[in-house]
Design an enzyme around this catalytic site. Structure first.
Site, PDB file in Angstrom:
ATOM      1  CG  MET A 290      24.945 -15.272  81.333  1.00 54.55           C
ATOM      2  SD  MET A 290      24.283 -13.692  81.844  1.00 54.55           S
ATOM      3  CE  MET A 290      22.982 -13.461  80.675  1.00 54.55           C
TER       4      MET A 290
ATOM      5  CG  LEU B 138      23.842 -24.210  78.547  1.00 49.80           C
ATOM      6  CD1 LEU B 138      24.946 -25.243  78.757  1.00 49.80           C
ATOM      7  CD2 LEU B 138      24.436 -22.823  78.377  1.00 49.80           C
TER       8      LEU B 138
ATOM      9  CG  HIS C 289      24.920 -21.789  74.993  1.00 52.49           C
ATOM     10  ND1 HIS C 289      23.558 -21.629  75.080  1.00 52.49           N
ATOM     11  CD2 HIS C 289      25.459 -20.615  75.400  1.00 52.49           C
ATOM     12  CE1 HIS C 289      23.278 -20.414  75.523  1.00 52.49           C
ATOM     13  NE2 HIS C 289      24.411 -19.769  75.710  1.00 52.49           N
TER      14      HIS C 289
ATOM     15  CD  GLN D 272      26.039 -10.307  81.367  1.00 48.82           C
ATOM     16  OE1 GLN D 272      27.073 -10.812  81.758  1.00 48.82           O
ATOM     17  NE2 GLN D 272      25.560 -10.580  80.163  1.00 48.82           N
TER      18      GLN D 272
ATOM     19  CE  LYS E  15      21.617 -14.601  70.520  1.00 51.86           C
ATOM     20  NZ  LYS E  15      21.229 -13.322  71.177  1.00 51.86           N
ATOM     21  CG  ASP E  16      25.271 -12.371  72.439  1.00 56.16           C
ATOM     22  OD1 ASP E  16      24.232 -11.694  72.531  1.00 56.16           O
ATOM     23  OD2 ASP E  16      25.329 -13.563  72.771  1.00 56.16           O
TER      24      ASP E  16
ATOM     25  CD  GLN F 141      28.816 -11.293  75.295  1.00 59.61           C
ATOM     26  OE1 GLN F 141      28.135 -10.862  76.209  1.00 59.61           O
ATOM     27  NE2 GLN F 141      28.751 -12.573  74.911  1.00 59.61           N
TER      28      GLN F 141
HETATM   29  O1  PAF Z   1      26.883 -14.102  76.398  1.00 60.91           O
HETATM   30  C1  PAF Z   1      26.645 -14.383  77.602  1.00 60.91           C
HETATM   31  O2  PAF Z   1      25.968 -15.368  77.912  1.00 60.91           O
HETATM   32  C2  PAF Z   1      27.207 -13.489  78.697  1.00 60.91           C
HETATM   33  O3  PAF Z   1      27.200 -12.147  78.310  1.00 60.91           O
HETATM   34  C3  PAF Z   1      28.614 -13.914  79.172  1.00 60.91           C
HETATM   35  C4  PAF Z   1      29.644 -13.796  78.067  1.00 60.91           C
HETATM   36  C5  PAF Z   1      28.562 -15.356  79.665  1.00 60.91           C
HETATM   37  C6  PAF Z   1      29.052 -13.018  80.327  1.00 60.91           C
HETATM   38  O4  PAF Z   1      28.188 -13.104  81.404  1.00 60.91           O
END
Ligand code: PAF
Length: 285
Positions: free
Chosen positions: A30, A33, A37, A61, A149-150, A153
């Site tokens: 998103m 960065l 990233h 989201q 970290k996520d 997800q």
């Molecule tokens: O982790 C993120 O930055 C977001 O949740 C993603 C995976 C790019 C989806 O929008």
């Protein structure tokens, strides 16, 4: 590095590369960065012939009252980071390109999306799963890279890829931290020096629990207590949970398999998440 803004242009660019047998890596982001990233992009560049990075602040989201409108952006800096880290294609779609008028099909993740962050951010993982499924369909990557970290997800996306037989390997890359332990996050930019220094309690708590676990502590209650003490520096802890690393089901009693210790906490108005894996030694499983 090629910058592409439409799905048609991206498909036209990738099709011949795929036909020539090039391995395609994908790093969805998103934007705003940071070196976390950078690590994902570098891994992709090392393992794939082509690395596509997307920057798209995905509106589906974010919940009401969350930071969609103020989400930090710095495209010029992002482009430089992508280039330095080895990205070959940067995909920058507008919202209307991803969600055209009359869009109405979503991916509904199951129970895994209801615990941890999902309990406090209803619809969040539905939005994540939907946009990631769309990106997988647009990019058709061989490998896709996500940060540890996520953690929730990564679990939801892995499950989705398996459940829907998506032909992509989901690669999870360890969390990158500042030298003092703070997990890198685009939202760290919201912290002032005072809240940032108090945010260190999160990683300190996780590390303290891991040290106790490595020294033989297996009681979930004791491990959570050990983690919680340094986290008192946060303004509030939204959740601190030990969950099965595969199913994300909460664990009670003794830790007898690989678990994730996960936290979400507020520092001022900034919500941060972090986690650490606890894995019993192989012989002890
Ligand atoms: O982790 C993120 O930055 C977001 O949740 C993603 C995976 C790019 C989806 O929008």
């Amino acid at each position: 590095m090629r910058v592409v803004r439409t799905i048609a242009d991206l498909r036209a660019l990738l099709r011949p590369l795929r036909e020539q047998g090039h391995r395609i890596g994908f790093v969805p982001t998103m934007g705003f960065l940071h070196e976390g990233h950078g690590a994902l992009i570098r891994q992709s560049a090392a393992r794939c012939d082509v690395t596509v990075v997307s920057i798209f602040v995905n509106p589906t989201q974010f919940g009401p009252g969350e930071d969609l409108a103020t989400y930090p952006r710095d495209l010029e800096r992002d482009q430089n980071l992508c280039l330095d880290a080895g990205a070959t294609v940067l995909f920058l779609p507008e919202v209307g390109e991803i969600y055209p008028t009359a869009f109405q099909t979503h991916i509904e993740p199951g129970r895994m999306a209801e615990t941890l962050c999902g309990a406090y951010r209803p619809g969040h993982f539905r939005g994540v799963a939907t946009v990631v499924a769309k990106f997988f369909s647009i990019v058709q990557p061989d490998l896709a890279f996500f940060g540890q970290k996520d953690f929730q997800q990564t679990a939801v996306i892995r499950r989705m890829a398996r459940d829907l037989n998506l032909p992509v390997d989901v690669v999870v890359v360890p969390t990158i931290r500042d030298t003092d332990g703070l997990a890198l996050s685009s939202r760290n930019t919201y912290l002032d020096p005072e809240t940032r220094s108090r945010a260190l309690g999160l990683s300190k708590g996780l590390q303290a629990a891991k040290a106790a676990f490595d020294a033989g502590e297996r009681s979930t209650v004791a491990l959570l207590d050990i983690a919680r003490a340094p986290m008192a520096s946060a303004d509030s802890i939204q959740y601190l949970d030990l969950v099965d690393a595969q199913t994300l089901e909460p664990l009670e009693g003794q830790v007898n398999r690989t678990v994730a210790l996960c936290v979400a906490a507020f520092l001022g108005t900034t919500r941060l998440i972090d986690n650490i894996m606890l894995t019993p030694p192989a012989g002890a499983l």
